[in-house]
Each structure stands twice: as C-alpha cells, then as structure tokens.
Design a protein around this motif. Structure first.
Motif, PDB file in Angstrom:
ATOM      1  N   ILE A 109       0.860  -1.182   0.000  1.00 41.41           N
ATOM      2  CA  ILE A 109       0.000   0.000   0.000  1.00 41.41           C
ATOM      3  C   ILE A 109       0.900   1.236   0.000  1.00 41.41           C
ATOM      4  O   ILE A 109       1.755   1.389   0.876  1.00 41.41           O
ATOM      5  N   TYR A 110       0.715   2.098  -0.964  1.00 38.16           N
ATOM      6  CA  TYR A 110       1.579   3.258  -1.150  1.00 38.16           C
ATOM      7  C   TYR A 110       0.779   4.543  -1.004  1.00 38.16           C
ATOM      8  O   TYR A 110      -0.352   4.646  -1.505  1.00 38.16           O
ATOM      9  N   GLU A 111       1.388   5.512  -0.326  1.00 39.41           N
ATOM     10  CA  GLU A 111       0.758   6.826  -0.202  1.00 39.41           C
ATOM     11  C   GLU A 111       1.127   7.672  -1.416  1.00 39.41           C
ATOM     12  O   GLU A 111       2.288   7.695  -1.842  1.00 39.41           O
ATOM     13  N   LEU A 112       0.131   8.362  -1.968  1.00 37.03           N
ATOM     14  CA  LEU A 112       0.358   9.199  -3.147  1.00 37.03           C
ATOM     15  C   LEU A 112       0.747  10.612  -2.731  1.00 37.03           C
ATOM     16  O   LEU A 112       0.433  11.064  -1.636  1.00 37.03           O
ATOM     17  N   ARG A 113       1.434  11.310  -3.625  1.00 37.99           N
ATOM     18  CA  ARG A 113       1.784  12.713  -3.395  1.00 37.99           C
ATOM     19  C   ARG A 113       1.463  13.484  -4.677  1.00 37.99           C
ATOM     20  O   ARG A 113       2.214  13.445  -5.646  1.00 37.99           O
ATOM     21  N   GLY A 114       0.310  14.137  -4.676  1.00 45.77           N
ATOM     22  CA  GLY A 114      -0.120  14.860  -5.867  1.00 45.77           C
ATOM     23  C   GLY A 114      -0.605  13.904  -6.947  1.00 45.77           C
ATOM     24  O   GLY A 114      -0.779  12.706  -6.729  1.00 45.77           O
ATOM     25  N   GLU A 115      -0.826  14.452  -8.137  1.00 48.17           N
ATOM     26  CA  GLU A 115      -1.282  13.632  -9.249  1.00 48.17           C
ATOM     27  C   GLU A 115      -0.169  12.709  -9.718  1.00 48.17           C
ATOM     28  O   GLU A 115       1.002  13.082  -9.748  1.00 48.17           O
ATOM     29  N   THR A 116      -0.535  11.506 -10.095  1.00 48.20           N
ATOM     30  CA  THR A 116       0.455  10.535 -10.547  1.00 48.20           C
ATOM     31  C   THR A 116      -0.172   9.654 -11.610  1.00 48.20           C
ATOM     32  O   THR A 116      -1.352   9.776 -11.941  1.00 48.20           O
ATOM     33  N   SER A 117       0.618   8.753 -12.168  1.00 51.37           N
ATOM     34  CA  SER A 117       0.145   7.866 -13.227  1.00 51.37           C
ATOM     35  C   SER A 117       0.374   6.416 -12.826  1.00 51.37           C
ATOM     36  O   SER A 117       1.098   6.113 -11.873  1.00 51.37           O
ATOM     37  N   VAL A 118      -0.255   5.503 -13.561  1.00 50.58           N
ATOM     38  CA  VAL A 118      -0.069   4.073 -13.294  1.00 50.58           C
ATOM     39  C   VAL A 118       1.400   3.698 -13.471  1.00 50.58           C
ATOM     40  O   VAL A 118       1.963   2.925 -12.691  1.00 50.58           O
ATOM     41  N   THR A 119       2.044   4.257 -14.489  1.00 49.51           N
ATOM     42  CA  THR A 119       3.461   3.952 -14.732  1.00 49.51           C
ATOM     43  C   THR A 119       4.325   4.356 -13.541  1.00 49.51           C
ATOM     44  O   THR A 119       5.196   3.612 -13.104  1.00 49.51           O
ATOM     45  N   ALA A 120       4.083   5.562 -12.991  1.00 48.43           N
ATOM     46  CA  ALA A 120       4.868   6.034 -11.854  1.00 48.43           C
ATOM     47  C   ALA A 120       4.634   5.159 -10.630  1.00 48.43           C
ATOM     48  O   ALA A 120       5.567   4.875  -9.869  1.00 48.43           O
ATOM     49  N   ILE A 121       3.387   4.720 -10.439  1.00 53.66           N
ATOM     50  CA  ILE A 121       3.073   3.866  -9.298  1.00 53.66           C
ATOM     51  C   ILE A 121       3.790   2.526  -9.424  1.00 53.66           C
ATOM     52  O   ILE A 121       4.352   2.000  -8.449  1.00 53.66           O
ATOM     53  N   LEU A 122       3.795   1.950 -10.634  1.00 53.38           N
ATOM     54  CA  LEU A 122       4.483   0.676 -10.854  1.00 53.38           C
ATOM     55  C   LEU A 122       5.990   0.829 -10.632  1.00 53.38           C
ATOM     56  O   LEU A 122       6.641  -0.054 -10.066  1.00 53.38           O
ATOM     57  N   ASP A 123       6.563   1.959 -11.056  1.00 57.43           N
ATOM     58  CA  ASP A 123       7.994   2.207 -10.814  1.00 57.43           C
ATOM     59  C   ASP A 123       8.267   2.280  -9.316  1.00 57.43           C
ATOM     60  O   ASP A 123       9.282   1.758  -8.829  1.00 57.43           O
ATOM     61  N   GLY A 124       7.364   2.919  -8.569  1.00 59.92           N
ATOM     62  CA  GLY A 124       7.535   3.014  -7.125  1.00 59.92           C
ATOM     63  C   GLY A 124       7.455   1.670  -6.437  1.00 59.92           C
ATOM     64  O   GLY A 124       8.031   1.481  -5.365  1.00 59.92           O
ATOM     65  N   ALA A 125       6.762   0.737  -7.049  1.00 55.53           N
ATOM     66  CA  ALA A 125       6.638  -0.611  -6.492  1.00 55.53           C
ATOM     67  C   ALA A 125       7.734  -1.547  -7.007  1.00 55.53           C
ATOM     68  O   ALA A 125       7.612  -2.772  -6.902  1.00 55.53           O
ATOM     69  N   GLY A 126       8.787  -0.980  -7.549  1.00 50.33           N
ATOM     70  CA  GLY A 126       9.916  -1.795  -7.989  1.00 50.33           C
ATOM     71  C   GLY A 126       9.767  -2.367  -9.379  1.00 50.33           C
ATOM     72  O   GLY A 126      10.594  -3.164  -9.827  1.00 50.33           O
ATOM     73  N   GLY A 127       8.698  -1.995 -10.106  1.00 50.84           N
ATOM     74  CA  GLY A 127       8.509  -2.484 -11.460  1.00 50.84           C
ATOM     75  C   GLY A 127       7.914  -3.879 -11.506  1.00 50.84           C
ATOM     76  O   GLY A 127       7.685  -4.530 -10.477  1.00 50.84           O
ATOM     77  N   LEU A 128       7.683  -4.359 -12.711  1.00 50.71           N
ATOM     78  CA  LEU A 128       7.091  -5.675 -12.911  1.00 50.71           C
ATOM     79  C   LEU A 128       8.128  -6.774 -12.734  1.00 50.71           C
ATOM     80  O   LEU A 128       9.322  -6.584 -12.990  1.00 50.71           O
ATOM     81  N   THR A 129       7.675  -7.932 -12.293  1.00 53.54           N
ATOM     82  CA  THR A 129       8.568  -9.088 -12.220  1.00 53.54           C
ATOM     83  C   THR A 129       8.756  -9.664 -13.619  1.00 53.54           C
ATOM     84  O   THR A 129       8.071  -9.302 -14.574  1.00 53.54           O
ATOM     85  N   SER A 130       9.697 -10.606 -13.743  1.00 56.19           N
ATOM     86  CA  SER A 130       9.971 -11.220 -15.047  1.00 56.19           C
ATOM     87  C   SER A 130       8.817 -12.096 -15.524  1.00 56.19           C
ATOM     88  O   SER A 130       8.747 -12.450 -16.703  1.00 56.19           O
ATOM     89  N   LEU A 131       7.892 -12.439 -14.602  1.00 59.56           N
ATOM     90  CA  LEU A 131       6.756 -13.292 -14.972  1.00 59.56           C
ATOM     91  C   LEU A 131       5.489 -12.499 -15.245  1.00 59.56           C
ATOM     92  O   LEU A 131       4.454 -13.088 -15.539  1.00 59.56           O
ATOM     93  N   ALA A 132       5.552 -11.189 -15.151  1.00 57.64           N
ATOM     94  CA  ALA A 132       4.340 -10.376 -15.282  1.00 57.64           C
ATOM     95  C   ALA A 132       3.879 -10.305 -16.741  1.00 57.64           C
ATOM     96  O   ALA A 132       4.701 -10.260 -17.660  1.00 57.64           O
ATOM     97  N   GLY A 133       2.576 -10.282 -16.886  1.00 56.21           N
ATOM     98  CA  GLY A 133       2.009 -10.040 -18.211  1.00 56.21           C
ATOM     99  C   GLY A 133       1.822  -8.546 -18.416  1.00 56.21           C
ATOM    100  O   GLY A 133       0.839  -7.972 -17.939  1.00 56.21           O
TER     101      GLY A 133
END
Length: 211
Positions: free
Chosen positions: A182-206
């Motif tokens: 669970i991540y706290e947001l700061r201002g407007e953001t995008s799905v891409t930025a949120i995924l980057d904050g979560a360390g990105g996709l794993t090698s098995l992600a679709g």
C-alpha cells in the motif's frame, strides 16, 4: 545517538555545551568548562568570557584574542566535550507522540527515528518541521527510503515541533510486481509512476494487461 560524531564547523555554541581548553607557554591552562545560562565560561587567571552564539570554528580565535590581552607567547587548543541537549516535540499521527530530549546535533530524521516515525494512520510524505509558527521544511520519507535523499533534512533547534499529518490518498498494488504493498500518493500521478515506485514488474508479469 549522535553525541560522538564530529562537530561541524558551523555548530553554534549555547548554554550547556562543554569546552575543553588547553594553553601552554607563558600561561599554563587545562580547563573543562561548561557554558552557563548567560552564555559565559570562566577561565582561571583570565576571567569570564561570553562565548554563546559563536560558531565552533570561531571559538579558537576568539579565546586566543581574549587571553592575549593578559598573556603573550602561548599556544591554544579548544575542543568540544559534552554537547548540550535540546527538547523538541513530535506531534500529530506519530507512533509515539510527545516531548523528546535529543542532542543539539540532532536533525529531523534523528527525531523521527527516536519517536518511531508515523503511525499506521500518519503520512510518510508530508512531515512538517515547524518553528515559530512557520513551516521550515516538509520531509518525504519515501525520498529517504527509496532514493537515500536527505536533502530536506534540517538540524533541530530547541522548541521545534515535528508534525505528522494524517495519511493522504493511498493506492494498493498487488500481483506480479517486485514490491507489492500500500503506497501513499503525493499529488497527481500515473499508473506507470506507481508501478515504478513498487519496484517495477517481475519477469513473470504479463505487461499487456493491468487491472
């Protein structure tokens, strides 16, 4: 604890600080003195000197000039011993709110660690340092944890208030990401930025579909 770290040159002396003063030559002096509440120290054979408000890098020259009025041809060494303590307040949505006595070298981050940081309902992104009814800085713990960025950290002064507001908007990220949570947001953001904050996709992600 930050009592045993090197003292920066711009450290400002105040009541409660301890000075180790040694002089040799025409005057033999070995004194351990504490700055009193009037900002003064007393040296045998010299008298009372006002040192409060001086920076650490100014003390040596100031004491040498003051002593040279009475004595000539001597060498002087000044070091700091025990440093004074200051009281600050950690308030708002803190894990352990209250008054804290910390070293005069302590910063906002030191006090946050001492208090346990924000509670489960406290913001990690908008922590305020308030001084004399003004917000001196706003600190984002995400910058520290994710980037190692302490650029908004500030040295504390007596009576400072660290206020932790309630947590802001949050988003939960689960599935094939490296750091789900669970991540706290700061201002407007995008799905891409949120995924980057979560360390990105794993090698098995679709990567072609996100729900």
């Amino acid at each position: 604890p930050v009592e045993h770290v090197p003292v920066p040159a711009n450290y400002v002396l105040g009541p409660g600080d301890e000075l180790l003063i040694r002089a040799w030559g025409r005057i033999d002096l070995d004194s351990r003195v504490t700055v009193d509440r009037n900002g003064q120290v007393y040296l045998p054979k010299v008298g009372t000197l006002n040192v409060a408000g001086l920076r650490y890098d100014q003390v040596d020259g100031y004491l040498h000039s003051a002593i040279s009025v009475l004595f000539k041809d001597f060498s002087l060494n000044v070091a700091l011993g025990q440093l004074r303590s200051i009281q600050v307040f950690v308030l708002g949505s803190a894990r352990q709110p209250g008054a804290y006595t910390v070293s005069s070298l302590s910063t906002l981050v030191n006090a946050l660690f001492a208090s346990g940081g924000p509670s489960a309902t406290g913001s990690m992104r908008r922590i305020q340092l308030r001084r004399a009814d003004k917000v001196i800085t706003e600190f984002d713990i995400y910058d520290l944890v994710e980037k190692g960025d302490k650029s908004h950290d500030v040295q504390l002064l007596p009576g400072d208030v660290i206020y932790i507001p309630p947590v802001g908007p949050q988003v939960a990220i689960s599935g094939s990401v490296n750091e789900p949570g669970i991540y706290e947001l700061r201002g407007e953001t995008s799905v891409t930025a949120i995924l980057d904050g979560a360390g990105g996709l794993t090698s098995l992600a679709g990567a072609n579909r996100v729900l």
